[in-house]
Design an enzyme around this catalytic site. Sequence first.
Site, short mmCIF file in Angstrom:
data_model
loop_
_atom_site.label_atom_id
_atom_site.label_comp_id
_atom_site.label_asym_id
_atom_site.label_seq_id
_atom_site.Cartn_x
_atom_site.Cartn_y
_atom_site.Cartn_z
N ARG A 79 0.84 -1.21 0.00
CA ARG A 79 0.00 0.00 0.00
C ARG A 79 0.86 1.26 0.00
O ARG A 79 0.54 2.25 -0.64
CB ARG A 79 -0.93 0.00 1.22
CG ARG A 79 -2.07 -0.99 1.06
CD ARG A 79 -3.09 -0.88 2.17
NE ARG A 79 -3.73 0.42 2.19
CZ ARG A 79 -4.41 0.90 3.22
NH1 ARG A 79 -4.52 0.18 4.32
NH2 ARG A 79 -4.98 2.07 3.17
N VAL A 116 -5.47 7.35 5.65
CA VAL A 116 -4.13 7.26 6.22
C VAL A 116 -3.09 7.83 5.24
O VAL A 116 -1.91 7.92 5.57
CB VAL A 116 -3.77 5.81 6.63
CG1 VAL A 116 -4.69 5.34 7.75
CG2 VAL A 116 -3.83 4.85 5.45
N ASP A 117 -3.54 8.22 4.05
CA ASP A 117 -2.61 8.90 3.13
C ASP A 117 -2.43 10.35 3.60
O ASP A 117 -3.12 10.80 4.52
CB ASP A 117 -3.11 8.83 1.68
CG ASP A 117 -4.39 9.64 1.44
OD1 ASP A 117 -4.43 10.82 1.81
OD2 ASP A 117 -5.36 9.09 0.85
N HIS A 131 -7.64 7.61 11.69
CA HIS A 131 -7.23 6.21 11.53
C HIS A 131 -5.72 6.02 11.37
O HIS A 131 -5.29 4.98 10.87
CB HIS A 131 -7.99 5.57 10.35
CG HIS A 131 -9.46 5.41 10.60
ND1 HIS A 131 -10.36 5.06 9.62
CD2 HIS A 131 -10.18 5.56 11.74
CE1 HIS A 131 -11.59 5.00 10.16
NE2 HIS A 131 -11.49 5.31 11.42
N CYS A 139 5.70 0.24 17.80
CA CYS A 139 5.82 -1.12 18.32
C CYS A 139 4.42 -1.70 18.53
O CYS A 139 3.51 -1.01 18.99
CB CYS A 139 6.59 -1.10 19.63
SG CYS A 139 6.61 -2.71 20.42
N GLY A 209 -16.89 11.44 0.30
CA GLY A 209 -16.20 10.21 -0.13
C GLY A 209 -16.06 9.16 0.95
O GLY A 209 -15.05 8.47 1.00
N SER A 211 -18.17 5.79 2.81
CA SER A 211 -19.32 4.89 2.71
C SER A 211 -20.20 4.98 3.96
O SER A 211 -21.28 4.41 3.98
CB SER A 211 -18.83 3.45 2.52
OG SER A 211 -17.97 3.10 3.59
N ASN A 235 -20.86 12.29 -2.73
CA ASN A 235 -20.53 10.89 -3.03
C ASN A 235 -21.30 10.51 -4.28
O ASN A 235 -22.51 10.71 -4.34
CB ASN A 235 -20.97 10.02 -1.83
CG ASN A 235 -20.36 8.63 -1.88
OD1 ASN A 235 -20.26 8.03 -2.94
ND2 ASN A 235 -19.96 8.11 -0.73
N PRO A 236 -20.63 9.97 -5.29
CA PRO A 236 -21.36 9.59 -6.52
C PRO A 236 -22.31 8.41 -6.29
O PRO A 236 -23.21 8.18 -7.10
CB PRO A 236 -20.25 9.20 -7.50
CG PRO A 236 -19.04 8.93 -6.67
CD PRO A 236 -19.19 9.71 -5.40
#
Length: 266
Positions: A79, A116-117, A131, A139, A209, A211, A235-236
Amino acid sequence: MLAELSPALIAEVELAAKLLTTRQHICILTGAGISAESGIPTFRDNQTGLWENYAVEDLATPEAFTRDPKLVWSWYQWRRQLVADKTPNPAHTALAQWQYHTQSSHQSLTLITQNVDDLHEQAGSTVTHLHGNLWRNRCSQCKTAYQDQSRGSYHSKDTINFDDTLMTCPHCDSYIRPDIVWFGEALPVHAWQTAEDAAANCEVFISIGTSSLVYPAAGLAQLAKQNGAKIIEINPNPTPNTIVNITLAEKAGVIMPLLIQKITAL
Ligand code: APR
Protein backbone atom coordinates in the site's frame (compact mmCIF):
# COMPACT_ATOMS: atom_id res chain seq x y z
CA MET A 1 -16.86 20.34 -16.83
CA LEU A 2 -19.83 22.49 -15.75
CA ALA A 3 -21.69 21.53 -18.92
CA GLU A 4 -21.56 17.87 -17.87
CA LEU A 5 -23.47 18.54 -14.65
CA SER A 6 -27.26 18.49 -14.67
CA PRO A 7 -29.07 21.75 -13.88
CA ALA A 8 -30.57 20.00 -10.83
CA LEU A 9 -27.12 19.17 -9.47
CA ILE A 10 -25.81 22.68 -10.13
CA ALA A 11 -28.84 24.04 -8.24
CA GLU A 12 -27.98 21.75 -5.30
CA VAL A 13 -24.36 22.96 -5.34
CA GLU A 14 -25.63 26.55 -5.22
CA LEU A 15 -27.91 25.68 -2.33
CA ALA A 16 -24.98 24.11 -0.48
CA ALA A 17 -22.77 27.15 -1.19
CA LYS A 18 -25.44 29.54 0.16
CA LEU A 19 -25.87 27.45 3.29
CA LEU A 20 -22.11 27.30 3.86
CA THR A 21 -21.54 31.05 3.48
CA THR A 22 -24.21 31.83 6.08
CA ARG A 23 -22.86 29.49 8.77
CA GLN A 24 -19.83 29.94 10.99
CA HIS A 25 -18.75 26.50 12.19
CA ILE A 26 -18.12 23.84 9.55
CA CYS A 27 -16.92 20.27 10.13
CA ILE A 28 -15.74 18.16 7.20
CA LEU A 29 -15.17 14.40 7.28
CA THR A 30 -13.37 12.79 4.36
CA GLY A 31 -12.98 9.14 3.46
CA ALA A 32 -11.24 7.01 0.85
CA GLY A 33 -13.45 8.41 -1.95
CA ILE A 34 -11.69 11.78 -1.86
CA SER A 35 -8.41 10.09 -2.79
CA ALA A 36 -9.97 7.84 -5.45
CA GLU A 37 -9.36 10.37 -8.23
CA SER A 38 -5.70 10.51 -7.20
CA GLY A 39 -5.52 6.81 -8.07
CA ILE A 40 -5.77 5.27 -4.59
CA PRO A 41 -8.42 2.52 -4.56
CA THR A 42 -11.15 2.79 -1.90
CA PHE A 43 -11.72 0.02 0.62
CA ARG A 44 -15.01 -1.08 -0.91
CA ASP A 45 -13.28 -1.50 -4.30
CA ASN A 46 -12.18 -5.05 -4.89
CA GLN A 47 -8.53 -5.62 -4.09
CA THR A 48 -6.39 -6.29 -7.11
CA GLY A 49 -3.34 -8.30 -8.15
CA LEU A 50 -1.45 -10.04 -5.42
CA TRP A 51 -4.07 -9.24 -2.82
CA GLU A 52 -7.27 -10.08 -4.68
CA ASN A 53 -7.96 -13.13 -2.52
CA TYR A 54 -7.80 -11.17 0.72
CA ALA A 55 -10.50 -9.02 2.31
CA VAL A 56 -9.35 -5.78 3.97
CA GLU A 57 -11.02 -7.00 7.16
CA ASP A 58 -8.67 -10.02 7.15
CA LEU A 59 -5.51 -7.90 6.89
CA ALA A 60 -6.24 -4.74 8.86
CA THR A 61 -6.80 -6.32 12.27
CA PRO A 62 -4.58 -6.94 15.30
CA GLU A 63 -5.55 -10.64 15.09
CA ALA A 64 -4.28 -10.84 11.49
CA PHE A 65 -0.97 -9.29 12.57
CA THR A 66 -0.62 -11.76 15.46
CA ARG A 67 -1.44 -14.66 13.13
CA ASP A 68 0.82 -13.64 10.27
CA PRO A 69 2.81 -10.44 10.86
CA LYS A 70 4.80 -10.81 7.65
CA LEU A 71 1.63 -11.00 5.54
CA VAL A 72 0.15 -7.88 7.13
CA TRP A 73 3.45 -5.97 6.97
CA SER A 74 3.81 -6.93 3.29
CA TRP A 75 0.31 -5.64 2.54
CA TYR A 76 1.20 -2.28 4.08
CA GLN A 77 4.49 -2.21 2.17
CA TRP A 78 2.44 -2.76 -0.98
CA ARG A 79 0.00 0.00 0.00
CA ARG A 80 2.89 2.37 0.73
CA GLN A 81 4.27 1.65 -2.70
CA LEU A 82 0.84 2.26 -4.23
CA VAL A 83 0.47 5.65 -2.49
CA ALA A 84 4.10 6.86 -2.77
CA ASP A 85 3.76 8.64 -6.10
CA LYS A 86 0.15 9.82 -5.72
CA THR A 87 -0.61 13.52 -5.57
CA PRO A 88 -3.61 15.60 -4.41
CA ASN A 89 -6.53 15.94 -6.82
CA PRO A 90 -8.79 18.99 -7.31
CA ALA A 91 -10.94 18.01 -4.29
CA HIS A 92 -7.95 18.12 -1.90
CA THR A 93 -6.74 21.36 -3.47
CA ALA A 94 -10.16 23.06 -3.27
CA LEU A 95 -10.50 22.11 0.41
CA ALA A 96 -7.03 23.50 1.17
CA GLN A 97 -7.91 26.75 -0.63
CA TRP A 98 -11.13 27.04 1.35
CA GLN A 99 -9.31 26.38 4.63
CA TYR A 100 -6.78 29.08 3.73
CA HIS A 101 -9.61 31.46 2.79
CA THR A 102 -11.37 30.95 6.15
CA GLN A 103 -8.27 32.15 8.03
CA SER A 104 -9.26 35.70 7.10
CA SER A 105 -13.02 35.20 7.46
CA HIS A 106 -15.53 34.67 10.28
CA GLN A 107 -15.68 30.93 9.62
CA SER A 108 -14.01 28.05 11.43
CA LEU A 109 -13.44 24.93 9.40
CA THR A 110 -12.31 21.64 10.96
CA LEU A 111 -11.10 18.96 8.57
CA ILE A 112 -11.17 15.36 9.81
CA THR A 113 -10.11 12.39 7.71
CA GLN A 114 -10.39 8.63 7.94
CA ASN A 115 -7.64 8.35 5.34
CA VAL A 116 -4.13 7.26 6.22
CA ASP A 117 -2.61 8.90 3.13
CA ASP A 118 -1.22 12.43 3.43
CA LEU A 119 -2.82 14.03 0.37
CA HIS A 120 -4.67 16.64 2.44
CA GLU A 121 -1.36 17.78 3.94
CA GLN A 122 0.31 17.72 0.53
CA ALA A 123 -2.43 20.03 -0.72
CA GLY A 124 -1.74 22.42 2.17
CA SER A 125 -4.52 21.54 4.62
CA THR A 126 -4.38 21.12 8.35
CA VAL A 127 -6.14 17.84 9.07
CA THR A 128 -6.91 15.51 11.96
CA HIS A 129 -6.32 11.83 11.17
CA LEU A 130 -8.72 9.44 12.88
CA HIS A 131 -7.23 6.21 11.53
CA GLY A 132 -3.49 6.88 11.73
CA ASN A 133 -0.78 7.54 9.20
CA LEU A 134 0.49 5.17 6.53
CA TRP A 135 4.06 6.44 6.78
CA ARG A 136 4.46 6.02 10.54
CA ASN A 137 5.42 2.91 12.48
CA ARG A 138 5.17 1.86 16.10
CA CYS A 139 5.82 -1.12 18.32
CA SER A 140 2.92 -3.61 18.36
CA GLN A 141 3.31 -4.08 22.13
CA CYS A 142 4.76 -1.07 23.93
CA LYS A 143 3.48 1.35 21.22
CA THR A 144 6.74 3.33 21.12
CA ALA A 145 7.03 5.26 17.87
CA TYR A 146 9.53 3.73 15.48
CA GLN A 147 11.27 5.41 12.56
CA ASP A 148 8.89 6.58 9.83
CA GLN A 149 8.97 5.05 6.38
CA SER A 150 10.21 7.52 3.86
CA ARG A 151 7.94 8.03 0.87
CA GLY A 152 11.00 8.43 -1.34
CA SER A 153 12.15 4.88 -0.63
CA TYR A 154 9.10 3.44 -2.40
CA HIS A 155 9.10 3.39 -6.15
CA SER A 156 6.15 1.93 -7.99
CA LYS A 157 8.37 0.02 -10.39
CA ASP A 158 10.50 -1.62 -7.67
CA THR A 159 9.54 -5.11 -6.63
CA ILE A 160 8.81 -5.38 -2.95
CA ASN A 161 10.76 -8.12 -1.28
CA PHE A 162 8.13 -9.92 0.75
CA ASP A 163 10.82 -12.00 2.43
CA ASP A 164 12.15 -8.92 4.23
CA THR A 165 12.76 -9.64 7.88
CA LEU A 166 10.35 -7.87 10.17
CA MET A 167 11.70 -5.04 12.28
CA THR A 168 11.65 -5.39 16.04
CA CYS A 169 11.32 -2.84 18.82
CA PRO A 170 14.62 -1.82 20.46
CA HIS A 171 12.82 -1.60 23.83
CA CYS A 172 10.73 -4.79 24.06
CA ASP A 173 11.74 -6.80 20.99
CA SER A 174 8.17 -7.07 19.69
CA TYR A 175 7.37 -6.57 16.02
CA ILE A 176 7.08 -3.10 14.52
CA ARG A 177 3.74 -2.40 12.81
CA PRO A 178 2.25 0.49 10.84
CA ASP A 179 0.78 3.21 13.07
CA ILE A 180 -2.72 2.66 11.75
CA VAL A 181 -6.00 2.08 13.56
CA TRP A 182 -7.12 -1.43 12.65
CA PHE A 183 -10.63 -2.86 12.87
CA GLY A 184 -11.56 -3.37 16.52
CA GLU A 185 -8.95 -0.91 17.82
CA ALA A 186 -9.59 2.36 19.67
CA LEU A 187 -9.12 5.66 17.85
CA PRO A 188 -6.39 8.06 19.04
CA VAL A 189 -7.88 9.90 22.01
CA HIS A 190 -6.87 13.44 21.04
CA ALA A 191 -7.93 13.08 17.39
CA TRP A 192 -11.29 11.62 18.38
CA GLN A 193 -11.88 14.43 20.90
CA THR A 194 -11.15 17.01 18.18
CA ALA A 195 -13.59 15.25 15.83
CA GLU A 196 -16.36 14.93 18.43
CA ASP A 197 -16.02 18.57 19.49
CA ALA A 198 -16.07 19.80 15.90
CA ALA A 199 -19.07 17.61 14.98
CA ALA A 200 -21.06 18.51 18.10
CA ASN A 201 -20.45 22.25 17.66
CA CYS A 202 -20.76 22.66 13.90
CA GLU A 203 -23.66 24.18 12.01
CA VAL A 204 -22.89 22.29 8.81
CA PHE A 205 -21.30 18.85 8.58
CA ILE A 206 -19.91 17.79 5.19
CA SER A 207 -19.29 14.12 4.49
CA ILE A 208 -17.04 13.57 1.46
CA GLY A 209 -16.20 10.21 -0.13
CA THR A 210 -17.05 7.93 2.75
CA SER A 211 -19.32 4.89 2.71
CA SER A 212 -20.48 5.82 6.25
CA LEU A 213 -20.16 2.17 7.23
CA VAL A 214 -17.27 2.21 9.67
CA TYR A 215 -17.90 3.43 13.21
CA PRO A 216 -17.19 5.45 15.27
CA ALA A 217 -16.33 7.90 12.42
CA ALA A 218 -19.68 7.22 10.72
CA GLY A 219 -21.44 8.40 13.91
CA LEU A 220 -20.01 11.94 13.64
CA ALA A 221 -22.69 13.02 11.15
CA GLN A 222 -25.38 11.78 13.54
CA LEU A 223 -23.77 13.66 16.42
CA ALA A 224 -23.75 16.83 14.32
CA LYS A 225 -27.39 16.33 13.30
CA GLN A 226 -28.50 15.78 16.91
CA ASN A 227 -26.92 19.13 17.74
CA GLY A 228 -28.83 20.92 15.01
CA ALA A 229 -26.36 20.85 12.10
CA LYS A 230 -27.33 20.49 8.45
CA ILE A 231 -25.65 17.60 6.66
CA ILE A 232 -24.17 17.74 3.14
CA GLU A 233 -22.94 14.56 1.47
CA ILE A 234 -20.66 14.39 -1.56
CA ASN A 235 -20.53 10.89 -3.03
CA PRO A 236 -21.36 9.59 -6.52
CA ASN A 237 -22.94 6.50 -4.90
CA PRO A 238 -25.74 6.15 -2.35
CA THR A 239 -24.77 5.54 1.30
CA PRO A 240 -26.78 4.34 4.32
CA ASN A 241 -26.63 7.92 5.66
CA THR A 242 -30.33 8.83 5.95
CA ILE A 243 -29.92 12.18 7.71
CA VAL A 244 -28.53 14.12 4.77
CA ASN A 245 -30.08 17.51 3.88
CA ILE A 246 -28.20 18.10 0.61
CA THR A 247 -26.82 15.26 -1.50
CA LEU A 248 -24.27 16.14 -4.18
CA ALA A 249 -24.13 12.87 -6.10
CA GLU A 250 -20.93 13.36 -8.09
CA LYS A 251 -17.20 12.82 -7.72
CA ALA A 252 -15.52 14.99 -5.10
CA GLY A 253 -12.97 16.18 -7.68
CA VAL A 254 -15.82 17.63 -9.75
CA ILE A 255 -17.99 19.03 -6.95
CA MET A 256 -15.42 20.51 -4.56
CA PRO A 257 -13.75 23.03 -6.93
CA LEU A 258 -17.19 24.23 -8.07
CA LEU A 259 -18.55 24.45 -4.53
CA ILE A 260 -15.52 26.33 -3.20
CA GLN A 261 -15.54 28.65 -6.21
CA LYS A 262 -19.16 29.53 -5.43
CA ILE A 263 -18.53 29.91 -1.68
CA THR A 264 -15.55 32.21 -2.11
CA ALA A 265 -17.42 34.28 -4.76
CA LEU A 266 -20.48 34.88 -2.54
N1 APR B 1 -15.64 11.14 -4.95
C1 APR B 1 -16.39 10.96 -3.82
N2 APR B 1 -16.70 9.76 -3.32
C2 APR B 1 -16.24 8.68 -3.97
C3 APR B 1 -15.46 8.78 -5.14
C4 APR B 1 -15.16 10.07 -5.63
N3 APR B 1 -14.43 10.26 -6.73
N4 APR B 1 -15.15 7.51 -5.55
C5 APR B 1 -15.71 6.67 -4.66
N5 APR B 1 -16.38 7.37 -3.71
C6 APR B 1 -17.10 6.86 -2.54
C7 APR B 1 -17.69 5.48 -2.70
O1 APR B 1 -18.98 5.56 -3.30
C8 APR B 1 -17.76 5.03 -1.24
O2 APR B 1 -19.01 5.37 -0.66
O3 APR B 1 -16.17 6.75 -1.51
C9 APR B 1 -16.66 5.81 -0.56
C10 APR B 1 -15.48 4.98 -0.11
O4 APR B 1 -15.91 4.13 0.89
P1 APR B 1 -14.90 3.21 1.70
O5 APR B 1 -14.01 2.49 0.77
O6 APR B 1 -15.73 2.40 2.64
O7 APR B 1 -13.98 4.24 2.47
P2 APR B 1 -14.20 4.89 3.89
O8 APR B 1 -15.61 5.26 4.11
O9 APR B 1 -13.17 5.94 4.01
O10 APR B 1 -13.82 3.68 4.84
C11 APR B 1 -13.80 3.90 6.22
O11 APR B 1 -12.94 1.73 6.67
O12 APR B 1 -11.49 0.09 5.92
C12 APR B 1 -11.71 1.06 6.88
O13 APR B 1 -10.13 2.25 8.15
C13 APR B 1 -10.60 2.09 6.84
O14 APR B 1 -10.71 4.49 6.91
C14 APR B 1 -11.30 3.33 6.36
C15 APR B 1 -12.73 3.10 6.87
